[in-house]
Scaffold this motif. Structure first.
Motif: not given
Ligand SMILES: [Zn+2]
Length: 360
Positions: A195-211, A256-265
């Motif tokens: 069972c393989i699932v492809w997931e898109m890149k979503r980085e965790e944000i390094d809060v201190d560096t960003v601020i 200009g509206c909300n969309t959900a473009a899903y990769l079916l992987g």
């Protein structure tokens, strides 16, 4: 021809009304990189890297950190961001790719529904029983790529959440079953058991560096926040990419509206999507259970009242009369909203398909 989702071969789309009476569409697009290929290359790191960079050009599941900060500040100060639908669409050729992505990210943050917020529909159906059925917030991921899930069903364990785990790396496919296959008796190959699932890149944000790297004006705005709001901003900022609903930047700019473009992987994801889609592909059909009362009602009517036609009473007319009552009964049962009715009168089709589908 190549489009925003690569080279595609078929499309199926339906238009529906939602609770607030606005029309929205669902579309499945075939082609581009097929699920079978995504599944089979999952354990080959070199190909995964190439494919991931192509997928990243189709789907985005993250926003730049400064856009997240501004979005959170707007939320805290209850500032309504400008409406994306009223902003002019821009193109990468007119303003450059980086400026295009920045413009698009501002729109995405301001579009209601593009940053997932739980509503009552999140808990609908059997998938909603355990958690948000849209699986938000999504898990964070440093890069786009495959994940392998292993199910470890324990006897008597009713907590479905504890029966699976994500493996550290992808196990190559076991080819033995395929090699042992007698092709004359088993023309269809065994499906891949992984069972393989492809997931898109979503980085965790390094809060201190960003601020630290923010403009002085924004930093001052954060400093002026109450301790409670500052803590909320830091905590949410780190994981806010998990709430981004996947989008395609060109599509967002155009609509200009909300969309959900899903990769079916992978194969498993594509199968799940097809089971979901079949409901839409067959939505207008009259459920079998609804047919009997309609037929009975038509029969009662035909027995009680005579047709007004000149040949009333003849076998031919009675049959036509009966069939017409059934058809009217069925179409009368379908609920059509005023917006759907208006769209139909304006010549807008409720379904678009490049191909004919069969259901077995
Ligand atoms: Zn939700």
């Amino acid at each position: 021809p190549k489009g925003i989702f690569g080279t595609t071969t078929a499309v199926f789309a339906v238009v529906e009304t939602q609770a607030r009476k606005t029309l929205h569409g669902h579309a499945a697009i075939w082609g581009s990189i097929p699920p079978k290929f995504l599944q089979s290359i999952a354990s080959n790191e070199a190909i995964v890297q190439k494919v991931s960079s192509v997928l990243d050009s189709f789907y985005t599941a993250r926003l730049p950190p400064d856009i997240h900060v501004q979005g959170l500040l707007n939320k805290i100060h209850k500032v309504q961001p400008p409406r994306a639908s009223r902003m002019k669409p821009v193109t990468p050729s007119a303003i450059g790719f980086d400026a295009f992505m920045a413009s698009c990210s501002v729109k995405v943050d301001g579009i209601g529904g593009q940053m997932h917020k739980h509503t009552f529909t999140c808990r609908k159906g059997k998938n909603g029983r355990l958690s948000c059925r849209l699986a938000r917030p999504s898990g964070l991921n440093p890069r786009t790529g495959p994940k392998q899930i292993e199910f470890t069903a324990c006897e008597g364990d009713t907590d479905a959440l504890s029966t699976w785990k994500v493996l550290d790396s992808i196990v190559p496919e076991d080819q033995t079953l395929r090699q042992l296959r007698n092709r004359s008796t088993h023309p269809l190959p065994e499906s891949d058991a992984r069972c393989i699932v492809w997931e898109m890149k979503r980085e965790e944000i390094d809060v201190d560096t960003v601020i630290e790297g923010l403009e002085p004006r924004v930093k001052e705005e954060i400093d002026a926040l109450s301790d409670r709001n500052k803590e909320l901003l830091m905590k949410t900022l780190a994981v806010r990419n998990g709430a981004v609903v996947e989008f395609n930047p060109a599509l967002t700019e155009c609509l200009g509206c909300n969309t959900a473009a899903y990769l079916l992987g992978s194969e498993e994801q594509a199968r799940a999507a097809l089971f979901y889609l079949v409901k839409y592909m067959t939505k207008d059909s009259v459920a079998l259970g609804n047919s009997l009362p309609v037929i009975r009602q038509a029969m009662k009517h035909v027995n009680a009242y005579e047709s007004n036609a000149a040949d009333a009473g003849s076998d031919s007319r009675t049959s036509k009369f009966f069939m017409q009552r059934i058809v009217n009964g069925f179409t009368g049962l379908a609920e059509i909203s005023d917006t759907q009715c208006a769209a139909s009168l304006l010549g807008m089709r409720s379904m678009v398909s490049t191909d004919t589908h069969w259901f077995a």
